[in-house]
Design a protein around this motif. Structure first.
Motif, short mmCIF file in Angstrom:
data_model
loop_
_atom_site.label_atom_id
_atom_site.label_comp_id
_atom_site.label_asym_id
_atom_site.label_seq_id
_atom_site.Cartn_x
_atom_site.Cartn_y
_atom_site.Cartn_z
N LEU A 87 0.83 -1.20 0.00
CA LEU A 87 0.00 0.00 0.00
C LEU A 87 0.87 1.26 0.00
O LEU A 87 0.53 2.26 -0.62
N THR A 88 1.99 1.19 0.71
CA THR A 88 2.91 2.33 0.73
C THR A 88 3.47 2.59 -0.66
O THR A 88 3.58 3.74 -1.11
N VAL A 89 3.83 1.50 -1.36
CA VAL A 89 4.33 1.63 -2.73
C VAL A 89 3.26 2.23 -3.63
O VAL A 89 3.54 3.10 -4.47
N LEU A 90 2.02 1.81 -3.45
CA LEU A 90 0.93 2.34 -4.27
C LEU A 90 0.77 3.84 -4.05
O LEU A 90 0.53 4.59 -5.00
N GLU A 91 0.88 4.28 -2.80
CA GLU A 91 0.77 5.71 -2.53
C GLU A 91 1.89 6.49 -3.21
O GLU A 91 1.68 7.61 -3.70
N ARG A 92 3.09 5.91 -3.25
CA ARG A 92 4.21 6.57 -3.94
C ARG A 92 3.94 6.64 -5.44
O ARG A 92 4.26 7.64 -6.09
N LEU A 93 3.35 5.57 -5.98
CA LEU A 93 3.03 5.57 -7.40
C LEU A 93 2.01 6.67 -7.73
O LEU A 93 2.11 7.33 -8.76
N LYS A 94 1.04 6.87 -6.83
CA LYS A 94 0.02 7.89 -7.06
C LYS A 94 0.64 9.28 -7.10
O LYS A 94 0.11 10.19 -7.74
N ALA A 95 1.74 9.45 -6.39
CA ALA A 95 2.39 10.77 -6.34
C ALA A 95 3.44 10.94 -7.43
O ALA A 95 3.98 12.03 -7.60
N ASP A 96 3.72 9.87 -8.18
CA ASP A 96 4.75 9.93 -9.23
C ASP A 96 4.22 10.70 -10.43
O ASP A 96 3.23 10.30 -11.05
N PRO A 97 4.85 11.84 -10.80
CA PRO A 97 4.36 12.65 -11.93
C PRO A 97 4.31 11.87 -13.24
O PRO A 97 3.46 12.14 -14.09
#
Length: 265
Positions: A187-197
């Motif tokens: 889930l943490t990785v997914l949140e980082r992906l959501k913030a990836d431009p």
């Protein structure tokens, strides 16, 4: 000139007084026409009942014994395990090899090829699923299973040496069964992906993020959906779920292959 699918539409056209209709002609054996009719009738709004689909599977096993369990399952809208059970009940042991959905011929007993795949994975963990599959002659999905078994410390072949597991209630799924989305690290990785431009600011990226988020529900939500599927649609929905799972598996294989190619440059 046998109608494979569309008897009611043909009758309706006659009632309307139509003298011509659009049709697709298929040249093949009667057994092939039966398969097409079954495939058509499990996908429209009034699918065949489970009993009808099982009877159709038995007939297809008889006319196409060289087809794999998954290929028969795909045509009839039931699980590959049910097809295997029907095959055993009919006393059909099968040939040394069967033809899969992709048209490839694979051995029924792939234990030796699984062992070869395990050796390749141990010797070169960086090989992609497709690379291993191509070298030993099994499917990428089988290689995925072998890799998973090795990571869990199990035998690469399902020969009974694996750890025993209690068969779960099919309508009572725990977080272990559908709990990949509960993994905090994931889930943490997914949140980082959501913030990836690179993903957030592109249309394709946003589509991918929505797809990943949709499959990241917790186990309770998955179980709620499971219980909400009408009983007469179990087989049909299961067929779609397996088709989508194969699409995701193929998607993962392509990404792993591309990552391997980039690393080799």
């Amino acid at each position: 000139m046998q109608v494979v699918d569309g008897l009611h539409r043909l009758k309706a056209a006659r009632v309307r007084g139509d003298t011509k209709i659009s049709a697709r002609f298929i040249d093949g054996a009667e057994s092939d026409a039966f398969v097409l009719a079954v495939e058509a009738n499990i996908r429209h709004g009034l699918p065949l009942s489970l009993a009808d689909r099982k009877r159709a599977a038995v007939q297809i096993i008889g006319t196409h014994p060289q087809w794999s369990d998954r290929r028969v399952a795909s045509a009839t809208g039931i699980s590959a395990g049910t097809v295997a059970d029907l095959r055993r009940r009919g006393g059909e042991g099968g040939n040394g090899a069967r033809i899969g959905r992709d048209g490839r011929i694979r051995p029924v007993d792939s234990s030796e090829r699984r062992k070869l795949a395990a050796d390749l994975i141990r010797n070169d963990p960086g090989l992609s699923l497709r690379q291993v599959a191509k070298q030993v002659g099994i499917s990428p999905e089988t290689v995925r299973d072998v890799r998973g078994r090795l990571e869990r410390g199990e035998s690469p072949t399902p020969d009974g040496s694996r750890r025993l597991r209690t068969k779960p209630d099919p309508l009572s799924l725990t977080e272990t069964d559908l709990g990949h989305s509960l993994d905090r690290e994931r889930l943490t990785v997914l949140e980082r992906l959501k913030a990836d431009p690179a993903l957030r600011l592109s249309e394709v990226g946003r589509i991918l993020l929505r797809m990943l988020a949709m499959h990241s529900m917790d186990g309770q939500e998955w179980e709620r959906i499971l219980h909400g599927v009408p009983p007469h649609l179990y087989g049909v929905v299961a067929g779609f779920a397996r088709d989508h799972a194969r699409v995701w598996a193929g998607f993962a294989d392509h990404l792993e292959s591309r990552a391997t190619d980039l690393a080799a440059r």
